[in-house]
Write a protein that holds these residues in place. Structure first.
Motif, short mmCIF file in Angstrom:
data_model
loop_
_atom_site.label_atom_id
_atom_site.label_comp_id
_atom_site.label_asym_id
_atom_site.label_seq_id
_atom_site.Cartn_x
_atom_site.Cartn_y
_atom_site.Cartn_z
N TYR A 22 44.99 14.97 3.20
CA TYR A 22 45.81 14.31 4.20
C TYR A 22 46.91 15.25 4.70
O TYR A 22 47.48 16.02 3.93
CB TYR A 22 46.45 13.06 3.61
N CYS A 23 47.19 15.12 5.97
CA CYS A 23 48.18 15.97 6.61
C CYS A 23 49.17 15.08 7.36
O CYS A 23 48.74 14.20 8.13
CB CYS A 23 47.45 16.90 7.56
N ASN A 24 50.46 15.30 7.13
CA ASN A 24 51.48 14.51 7.81
C ASN A 24 52.52 15.41 8.44
O ASN A 24 53.03 16.34 7.80
CB ASN A 24 52.16 13.57 6.80
N SER A 25 52.86 15.10 9.69
CA SER A 25 53.85 15.89 10.41
C SER A 25 55.13 15.09 10.58
O SER A 25 55.11 13.87 10.70
CB SER A 25 53.30 16.28 11.78
N LYS A 70 50.72 11.74 14.31
CA LYS A 70 51.61 12.40 13.34
C LYS A 70 50.89 12.67 12.02
O LYS A 70 51.45 13.28 11.12
CB LYS A 70 52.84 11.53 13.07
N ASN A 71 49.65 12.19 11.91
CA ASN A 71 48.92 12.44 10.69
C ASN A 71 47.45 12.65 10.97
O ASN A 71 46.93 12.25 12.03
CB ASN A 71 49.12 11.29 9.69
N SER A 73 43.47 13.55 8.76
CA SER A 73 42.76 13.66 7.48
C SER A 73 41.44 14.38 7.67
O SER A 73 40.87 14.40 8.77
CB SER A 73 42.51 12.27 6.88
#
Lengths: 111, 116
Positions: A22-25, A70-71, A73
């Protein structure tokens, strides 16, 4: 400044199991990119997502961009030993004129 | 098309020395970016060159500099080397004209610099 966070940092799976990173900005992104770096290698571009809610598939890999942009996966179905490596997401920091990379998720696969 | 080529692959230098790294982008790519990769700090942006001009710069001291030639080849120089400069230095080219962050980055194999 803009921050891009990835979880988990490490993931160990048995071959055949699924894997998700998971990637969150901290800021809304115009796009998100995913890269894979094999051990001892260099990052290799996998995909770029641009649209809100976008879902793209590459064989066993499924990439998703969140509705709020903003995210994101990356999901791998039925992992294989060839999937071993570190997966990075990267988002544009337009103020700084660069791509900000997450710290990556390192995947190991036990045969 | 040939990929991004970086030379040399490995370098061992002593503290206080300087080093020059070279990068040849994919043919037709005018944007070249440099990144430092370390286990502790991840991928950190150094600078980007486009059409021989530095377009953006990261938060690195002035000891780190670069340039780009008319054929888009780029060099990166680090002066007065410190132990903490030991890292994998990656060059990436992109086809975009509006900023490297909007187009896929194509990385070279990198130069592994060790400072002793």
């Amino acid at each position: 400044g803009q921050q891009v966070m990835q979880i988990p940092q490490y993931q160990h799976v048995q071959e055949g199991e699924d894997f998700t990173t998971y990637c969150n900005s901290s800021t809304t992104l115009s796009n998100i990119q995913w890269y894979k770096q094999r051990p001892g290698g260099h990052p290799v571009f996998l995909i770029q997502l641009v649209k809100s809610g976008e879902v793209k598939k590459q064989k066993r890999l499924t990439f998703q961009f969140g509705e709020a942009k903003k995210n994101s996966s990356l999901h791998i179905t039925a992992t294989q030993t060839t999937d071993v490596g570190t997966y990075f997401c990267a988002g544009p920091d337009t103020n700084a004129g660069k791509s900000t990379f997450g710290d990556g998720t390192t995947l190991t696969v036990k045969p | 098309k040939a990929g991004v080529t970086q030379t040399p692959r490995y370098l061992i230098k002593t503290r206080g020395q300087q080093v020059t790294l070279s990068c040849s982008p994919i043919s037709g790519h005018r944007s070249v970016s440099w990144y430092q990769q370390t286990p502790g700090q991840g991928l950190q942006f150094l600078f980007e060159y486009f059409s021989e001009t530095q377009r953006n710069k990261g938060n690195f001291p002035g000891r780190f500099s670069g340039r780009q030639f008319s054929n888009s080849r780029s060099e990166m120089n680090v002066s007065t080397l410190e132990l903490g400069d030991s890292a994998l230095y990656l060059c990436a080219s992109s086809a975009g004209t509006g900023g490297s962050y909007n187009s896929p980055l194509h990385f070279g194999n990198g130069t592994r610099l060790t400072v002793t």
